[in-house]
Design an enzyme around this catalytic site. Sequence first.
Site, PDB file in Angstrom:
ATOM      1  N   GLN A  49       0.827  -1.207   0.000  1.00 14.52           N
ATOM      2  CA  GLN A  49       0.000   0.000   0.000  1.00 14.52           C
ATOM      3  C   GLN A  49       0.859   1.254   0.000  1.00 14.52           C
ATOM      4  OE1 GLN A  49      -2.658  -1.955  -1.036  1.00 14.52           O
ATOM      5  NE2 GLN A  49      -3.573  -0.020  -0.417  1.00 14.52           N
TER       6      GLN A  49
ATOM      7  N   HIS B 128     -54.504  18.086   2.023  1.00 10.11           N
ATOM      8  CA  HIS B 128     -53.986  16.740   1.760  1.00 10.11           C
ATOM      9  C   HIS B 128     -55.113  15.712   1.922  1.00 10.11           C
ATOM     10  CE1 HIS B 128     -50.074  18.599   1.945  1.00 10.11           C
ATOM     11  NE2 HIS B 128     -49.431  17.447   1.849  1.00 10.11           N
TER      12      HIS B 128
ATOM     13  N   GLU C  37      -9.586   1.683   5.194  1.00 11.01           N
ATOM     14  CA  GLU C  37     -10.013   1.352   3.833  1.00 11.01           C
ATOM     15  C   GLU C  37      -9.835  -0.154   3.600  1.00 11.01           C
ATOM     16  OE1 GLU C  37      -8.802   2.513  -0.774  1.00 11.01           O
ATOM     17  OE2 GLU C  37      -7.397   2.877   0.877  1.00 11.01           O
ATOM     18  N   HIS C  38      -8.643  -0.655   3.890  1.00  9.04           N
ATOM     19  CA  HIS C  38      -8.346  -2.091   3.790  1.00  9.04           C
ATOM     20  C   HIS C  38      -7.919  -2.582   5.173  1.00  9.04           C
ATOM     21  CE1 HIS C  38      -6.990  -0.201  -0.074  1.00  9.04           C
ATOM     22  NE2 HIS C  38      -7.723  -1.161  -0.600  1.00  9.04           N
TER      23      HIS C  38
ATOM     24  N   HIS D  79       1.769   2.938  -3.348  1.00  5.83           N
ATOM     25  CA  HIS D  79       0.837   3.780  -4.092  1.00  5.83           C
ATOM     26  C   HIS D  79       1.241   5.244  -4.100  1.00  5.83           C
ATOM     27  CE1 HIS D  79      -2.674   1.440  -5.365  1.00  5.83           C
ATOM     28  NE2 HIS D  79      -2.519   0.699  -4.293  1.00  5.83           N
TER      29      HIS D  79
ATOM     30  N   ASP E 185      -7.028  -5.744  -4.890  1.00  7.22           N
ATOM     31  CA  ASP E 185      -6.770  -4.665  -5.840  1.00  7.22           C
ATOM     32  C   ASP E 185      -7.003  -5.120  -7.280  1.00  7.22           C
ATOM     33  OD1 ASP E 185      -6.102  -2.771  -3.947  1.00  7.22           O
ATOM     34  OD2 ASP E 185      -3.949  -3.155  -4.059  1.00  7.22           O
TER      35      ASP E 185
END
Length: 439
Positions: free
Chosen positions: A265, A427, A334-335, A268, A368
């Site tokens: 990770q 109504h 996230e992960h 990235h 991924d």
Amino acid sequence: MMRRLDARKLSPTPDESQGVYRAAVPRAALDVEQALATIRPICDDVRDRGVEAVLDAGEKFDGVRPVDLRVSAAALTDALAGLDPDVRVALEESVRRLRQTCEAELEQTIVSDVAPGAAVERRIVPMQRVGLYVPGGLAPLVSTVVMNAVPAQVAGVPGIALASPPQKEFGGLPHPTILAACALLGIDEVYAAGGAQALAMFAYGAGECRAVNLITGPGNIYVAAAKRHLQSIVSIDAEAGPTEIAIIADDTADAAFVAADLISQAEHDPMAASVLITDSEALAGQVELELESQVAVAKHAERIRTSLTGQQSATVLVRDIDQAVDVANAYAAEHLEIQTADADAVAERIVNAGAIFVGSHTPVSLGDYAAGSNHVLPTAGCACHSSGLSVRAFCRNMHVVTYSADALREVGDHVVALAEAENLPSHGTAVSIRTSRDS
């Protein structure tokens, strides 16, 4: 390489747990509000000048001005023809697995007969037009084409447009692997546009690109800011920030596996976050040694080292796995990987994560590319309230209500009573004018 944070002395009450642990766990410092000041004039310019504004911004920020904003059919065909055969096979398998999970998740239209002659249908309606964003930046994220496009296609979206930044080395076209993936999936509306200008193009429309209903896909802080700015006129999936991984590991974990996953990770982005949560000081030490040796031979060693030594990355020491679960739920990664004894049972206790990867043979990098799951996931702690991208994001629920005269008469008095209670008598009249005529 990674700093250590000691949470073992923290003992918050259950009510305090989220706040205390969230403050104790590292996170990247992102100021989306500050980025808004940069992207607002870009978005306004695209709104006012259309294609020329998009091209001007591309020339300024990407260093190249495409001849045409829309990628030609010939360029897409050529990119697919030149794709490495092994990459094509891998993409096809990734598509197959993701398509299978998307088809299983697709909701069906349901009709509820609430009374004789009274039906409420929950109709599933696909978005009519969506814009998919695929970053260029440090890596050509060809997998993101798959992750965005496949659920949109399974949902039945009739209009799909995709944008990716123009690349100077490819004559102003997006990366050829990204174009090849588009061609493989049958996406022929592709634009050489990146950043805030691409999202503004989707939101307002520009030239051949008509405005869309939904924008999905990850990007940098300026893409996140553009999503925030534009979401009053277009739906978005999420404000995605730098990628992140958290790993819960005990002394049964393989230190080499843990280190490799933290590095994967960090590769990235220098701002990517890698967090190890462990009750084993021995494992923490072993992972540190593995990081030193593995990073030294990594292709993107400088980027990885910057990420792992940044404020957003750390090893968090905890008393036991119970505390590790609390810390992980507060962090809302996230992960999230679980590399512990009885990993399935630990995973069952996780309520906040974009995606969970269970066991020592389920690395995030599998997700991924080819797990069959989607890798477009909530970041920055948003997994406590948001979900990852799925086929559902490309659908809307619409109620279709059908009542007969008898069914309306049966419930009419209740409608009138509630309308009177709200001091909205007209109504009630809209019902009674019908029921009195039919009586």
